[in-house]
Design an enzyme around this catalytic site. Structure first.
Site, mmCIF file in Angstrom:
data_model
loop_
_atom_site.group_PDB
_atom_site.id
_atom_site.type_symbol
_atom_site.label_atom_id
_atom_site.label_comp_id
_atom_site.label_asym_id
_atom_site.label_seq_id
_atom_site.Cartn_x
_atom_site.Cartn_y
_atom_site.Cartn_z
ATOM 1 N N ASP A 50 -19.600 13.064 20.898
ATOM 2 C CA ASP A 50 -19.041 12.038 21.785
ATOM 3 C C ASP A 50 -18.695 10.799 20.954
ATOM 4 O O ASP A 50 -19.578 10.162 20.359
ATOM 5 C CB ASP A 50 -20.040 11.678 22.876
ATOM 6 C CG ASP A 50 -20.241 12.825 23.860
ATOM 7 O OD1 ASP A 50 -19.215 13.383 24.307
ATOM 8 O OD2 ASP A 50 -21.396 13.170 24.163
ATOM 9 N N LYS A 71 -15.984 -6.849 -20.963
ATOM 10 C CA LYS A 71 -16.192 -5.393 -20.947
ATOM 11 C C LYS A 71 -17.520 -5.103 -21.619
ATOM 12 O O LYS A 71 -17.705 -5.368 -22.810
ATOM 13 C CB LYS A 71 -15.058 -4.669 -21.672
ATOM 14 C CG LYS A 71 -15.146 -3.155 -21.541
ATOM 15 C CD LYS A 71 -13.996 -2.468 -22.243
ATOM 16 C CE LYS A 71 -14.020 -0.966 -21.939
ATOM 17 N NZ LYS A 71 -15.299 -0.330 -22.297
ATOM 18 N N ASP A 84 13.270 -3.390 5.011
ATOM 19 C CA ASP A 84 13.931 -4.513 4.340
ATOM 20 C C ASP A 84 13.568 -5.808 5.072
ATOM 21 O O ASP A 84 14.083 -6.081 6.148
ATOM 22 C CB ASP A 84 15.443 -4.277 4.361
ATOM 23 C CG ASP A 84 16.194 -5.279 3.492
ATOM 24 O OD1 ASP A 84 15.537 -6.134 2.871
ATOM 25 O OD2 ASP A 84 17.439 -5.217 3.459
ATOM 26 N N ASP A 121 -20.789 -2.885 -22.993
ATOM 27 C CA ASP A 121 -20.939 -1.702 -23.837
ATOM 28 C C ASP A 121 -22.204 -0.961 -23.415
ATOM 29 O O ASP A 121 -23.247 -1.059 -24.058
ATOM 30 C CB ASP A 121 -21.019 -2.152 -25.306
ATOM 31 C CG ASP A 121 -20.867 -0.995 -26.267
ATOM 32 O OD1 ASP A 121 -20.563 0.115 -25.806
ATOM 33 O OD2 ASP A 121 -21.050 -1.207 -27.482
ATOM 34 N N ARG A 127 15.746 -1.198 -11.864
ATOM 35 C CA ARG A 127 16.592 -1.957 -10.955
ATOM 36 C C ARG A 127 17.338 -3.041 -11.747
ATOM 37 O O ARG A 127 16.770 -3.634 -12.675
ATOM 38 C CB ARG A 127 15.764 -2.640 -9.841
ATOM 39 C CG ARG A 127 14.915 -1.716 -8.988
ATOM 40 C CD ARG A 127 15.688 -0.608 -8.292
ATOM 41 N NE ARG A 127 16.804 -1.059 -7.492
ATOM 42 C CZ ARG A 127 16.718 -1.337 -6.166
ATOM 43 N NH1 ARG A 127 15.573 -1.196 -5.540
ATOM 44 N NH2 ARG A 127 17.797 -1.711 -5.504
ATOM 45 N N ASP A 168 13.975 2.588 4.943
ATOM 46 C CA ASP A 168 13.872 1.446 4.034
ATOM 47 C C ASP A 168 13.454 0.223 4.840
ATOM 48 O O ASP A 168 14.176 -0.228 5.731
ATOM 49 C CB ASP A 168 15.230 1.223 3.367
ATOM 50 C CG ASP A 168 15.248 0.012 2.441
ATOM 51 O OD1 ASP A 168 14.173 -0.557 2.180
ATOM 52 O OD2 ASP A 168 16.345 -0.364 1.992
ATOM 53 N N GLY A 197 12.377 -4.040 -5.356
ATOM 54 C CA GLY A 197 13.028 -5.205 -4.761
ATOM 55 C C GLY A 197 12.043 -5.951 -3.880
ATOM 56 O O GLY A 197 11.000 -6.410 -4.345
#
Length: 829
Positions: free
Chosen positions: A55, A241, A658, A243, A765, A656, A693
């Protein structure tokens, strides 16, 4: 609505619930209002009535809206579970666990199988009326995005049949084990048999004494992608970072558990950290971080090995908070999760071995230089607004000061020195499921390490190796089963794939050998080449993107990396091209027809146009075709929605999105998800494309079938877009007029007509910044804050360190049916 009216409305909604029950016999709660805060609770109750079912209940309007899910929820987005709408239940029912007497309505055992909060993604009351509920669940077992979709009733059918569907996100699991893996109560830990024997109802008892906090499960760890240079913008934060060993730290009920990246429970090995975390002032928490040890004031992997063996000092640097007090925080922005983590850890004593990992915002290049100057390993760069996706993605990047990574040990060379058990170790890594030889390492060992490794090699001995590329001078090697993983530092990799100047740092017991692949920070090559894929570049140093200084040679190098994935989406489709022969900043033009001048690798196909004229259109079928485009100044490849061999049968639907300039990208993302959900409700699975874009393409692959041509294709696309615009006119518009688009998103369906085109996946593009149209996965869409985030410069690294998010598209066999097209004339739901 005033409280009195809310209670009155809830009482009316619960009339059916009361009518069906005799509260003198059943221990279920009655429908009388009870004090307590209302909210967005959800609960799932496993119910062994005449048939076992689950349920599913959502708090809404002062009651629990309820559905009986016959086979239980599934984490597989491809599985749609039947959910039969039942009567509304009182809010107190969310605490009910126990026995409903036989002979009573719903007689049988009831278990509290899951509980938490739900987050509607639109007006839920409207969703109930329209037959589409889309929401997030923050439960202990059910998480992420879900949808309830009402099915069209059959003739004479009185009840409401819905479908419960899991959204494809980080909580989804195609190998669904949700029901099988969880068969106990989230509130009491009891199974169904125990509940039946004890015959107690939780809601009648004291909740505090009957409840217990459950230890959070180990996560799927988020992983970082290796890059040559870190990003510099203020959208990124940079951490040291470390080690050491990655470790998830789970806390609940005064206890703590440590789990490695490989899923190993190392609470005993990291006992000091578990003991320090256990007193945290929380009901429960799940923290991500790194176990380290120090040498010379810096974290050091060798020192960690020694500390674990000798019982020396270790520390834990926490950098993310995934759960807190039963609430999943993964969907929150990173900086908000870190704020909560810092507040949580501030309660620890001053000399605790658990530390908060701080960060610097922006200036990634400067931060990396400083870390390298101090002799540190490197930095991890993270998008400040990113969620925790639990996989490797472009939201987390790592840049190293020295080159180092894991390799599989595949054998050893005998030593001529007395007392030294071996001279060097032979290394490998996996690529496409095959073990590849990668050289030898003969330094970085001490006497203790040599003896320890030799003892591990003895039981793993084998006569041969299946590694590829092993040189002839390794005939004397002694081979071992490739199960051990070592951390290796090196200066570079030779052209034949062998490490130069490698040094052994230690074994990694937190990673399986099959997971070891070559890490490559792919950059656009700087060398100028006059020929690529057999196509001559007449002026390889010509700059096509002035602001970035990107040349023809640079673009050709990018397409070499992208070609395999790109050709799967663009190959053998008719093309239209955007050409900028003098570069992006000069005159560009759109070209459809063959007008001569292209290298032979850019091929042509004859197509009869609507006017009856026959014209030659371009297409490519290999890397050479893409390079031929680069040679001729092509900066954009646009594709038809069909292949050249069956021009009258479209096989790809594209919407698309836009947006108006004033809209944020988050609104575009939300719109894309809505389009996806509506199409999925119709039976069409989709994939998203960041266009390079402003917008997003939602793409549905289709099987080519007789009877479904361009006219049907166009009718469906137009009707779908208009339906969406009619349903939400404040957000969407289906007309291309820019004047009427203000504040809205144009659902551009016009890509779905014969001769119309859409930007090709992975195409560059002709825009400032050299952006690339990048296919992504739905589950990672929220990690991106713009559609032009991928460029020629960073796309190569992304492709080299990620799996293909559209790989499953080729296996999809869905079709655009007449029923789908007809449904656009009525309600999508």
């Amino acid at each position: 609505m005033p409280p009195a009216k809310t209670k009155a409305k809830a009482a009316a909604l619960l009339a059916e619930y009361e009518r069906k029950r005799d509260f003198a016999r059943t221990s279920e709660p009655d429908a009388k209002p009870r004090k307590g805060a209302s909210g967005n609770r959800f609960v799932v109750q496993k119910h062994a009535a005449r048939r076992l079912h689950y349920d599913f209940r959502l708090e809404l309007g002062g009651v629990l809206k309820s559905w009986a899910v016959t086979r239980g929820p599934s984490l597989d987005p491809a599985v749609k579970r039947l959910a039969v709408r039942t009567e509304d239940h009182p809010l107190a029912y969310a605490d009910f666990e126990g026995i409903i007497p036989q002979g009573e309505y719903g007689g049988g055992t009831v278990m509290l199988w899951d509980e938490g909060e739900w987050e509607p993604l639109h007006d839920p009351q409207d969703g109930l009326k329209e037959g589409m509920l889309h929401f997030l669940l923050h439960g202990k077992r059910m998480k992420g995005g879900w949808a309830l979709v009402r099915m069209k009733p059959r003739d004479g059918e009185k009840g409401e049949n819905w479908l419960l569907i899991k959204e494809r996100d980080e909580a989804a699991d195609d190998a669904d084990g949700l029901i099988v893996d969880h068969d106990d109560s989230v509130r009491t830990g009891r199974d169904m048999d125990t509940i039946a024997k004890e015959k107690t109802a939780v809601h009648r008892s004291n909740r505090a004494s009957g409840s217990r906090e459950k230890m959070p499960a180990a996560p799927n760890f988020q992983l970082a992608t290796l890059v040559g240079e870190p990003p510099d913008g203020d959208d990124w934060v940079h951490e040291l970072k470390f080690d050491g060993y990655r470790c998830a730290l789970a806390v609940a009920g005064g206890k703590a558990r440590c789990t490695t990246r490989n899923g190993l429970d190392w609470t005993e090995q990291f006992g000091r950290i578990a003991a320090a975390a256990a007193p945290l002032e929380v009901k429960s928490a799940l923290i991500d971080g790194e176990i380290v040890a120090f040498a010379g004031g810096r974290t050091n992997f060798g020192a960690l090995h020694a500390a674990l063996k000798s019982g020396g000092e270790i520390a834990y640097f926490a950098f993310d908070l995934l759960e807190l007090d039963g609430k999943d925080l993964r969907s929150l922005p990173l900086v908000e999760r870190k704020d909560r983590l810092q507040t949580l850890l501030s309660t620890l004593p001053k000399f605790s071995p658990i530390h908060y990992s701080d960060h610097v915002r922006g200036s990634g290049g400067t931060v990396l230089k400083k870390m390298c100057a101090e002799g540190l390993e490197g930095i991890i760069s993270k998008r400040a607004d990113s969620r925790y996706s639990g996989r490797r993605s472009g939201a987390w990047l790592k840049a190293k000061c020295t080159r180092r990574q894991e390799f599989v040990l595949i054998g050893w060379m005998p030593s001529a020195s007395r007392g030294r058990p071996f001279a060097s170790l032979l290394l490998g890594y996996y690529a496409a499921g095959k073990l590849i030889y990668s050289g030898r390492v003969g330094t970085g060992f001490n006497t203790e390490t040599l003896d320890d490794l030799a003892a591990k090699f003895a039981p793993l001995a084998r006569k041969t190796t299946n590694a590829q590329g092993v040189p002839a001078d390794a005939r004397r090697a002694r081979w071992i089963e490739p199960t051990l993983v070592a951390e290796i530092a090196f200066t570079e990799v030779t052209t034949d794939g062998v490490l130069r100047h490698p040094s052994f740092l230690g074994l990694r017991e937190d990673k399986e050998a099959a997971q070891v692949v070559r890490e490559t920070a792919i950059q656009t090559p700087a060398e100028i080449r006059a020929e690529v894929a057999g196509v001559r570049l007449s002026n390889p140093e010509k700059v096509l993107f002035p602001s970035q200084g990107l040349t023809k040679s640079d673009l050709a190098s990018y397409y070499e990396i992208a070609a395999e994935r790109m050709l799967a989406q663009v190959g053998n489709r008719p093309l239209s091209l955007v050409r900028c022969p003098q570069g992006r900043a000069s005159k560009c033009f759109f070209q459809k027809h063959d007008q001569g001048g292209f290298p032979d690798a850019m091929k042509t196909v004859e197509i009869t146009e609507g006017s009856g004229e026959v014209e030659s259109y371009y297409y490519v079928d290999g890397l050479a075709g893409l390079i031929a485009g680069v040679q001729m100044g092509v900066l954009e490849f646009h594709v038809w929605a069909c292949h050249r061999d069956r021009l009258e049968q479209p096989d790809r639907l594209v919407f698309d999105l836009d947006p108006d300039e004033a809209l944020t990208f988050s609104e575009v993302r939300r719109a894309a998800v809505e389009v996806r959900d509506r199409l999925e409700a119709l039976g069409l699975k989709t994939w998203p494309l960041l266009t390079g874009g402003k917008g997003i393409h939602v793409v549905a692959p289709l099987a080519r079938r007789a009877g479904t041509g361009w006219e049907e294709f166009k009718i469906f696309a137009r009707s779908f877009a208009r339906k969406l615009a009619d349903d939400e006119p404040a957000r969407f518009i289906a007309k291309s007029s820019k004047a009427s688009r203000k504040g809205r998103i144009f659902i551009d369906w016009l890509r779905n007509d014969r001769g119309s085109t859409a930007i090709g996946p992975y195409s560059t593009r002709a825009r400032e910044g050299a952006p690339v149209a990048m296919p992504v996965a739905w589950e990672e869409l929220d990690e991106f804050n713009a559609a032009n985030i991928f460029t020629v410069t960073n796309a190569a690294s992304h492709l080299g360190n990620s799996t293909d998010p559209w790989a499953e598209m080729a296996k999809t066999t869905q079709s655009l049916t007449k029923a789908m097209i007809a449904k656009m004339d009525g309600s999508i739901t």
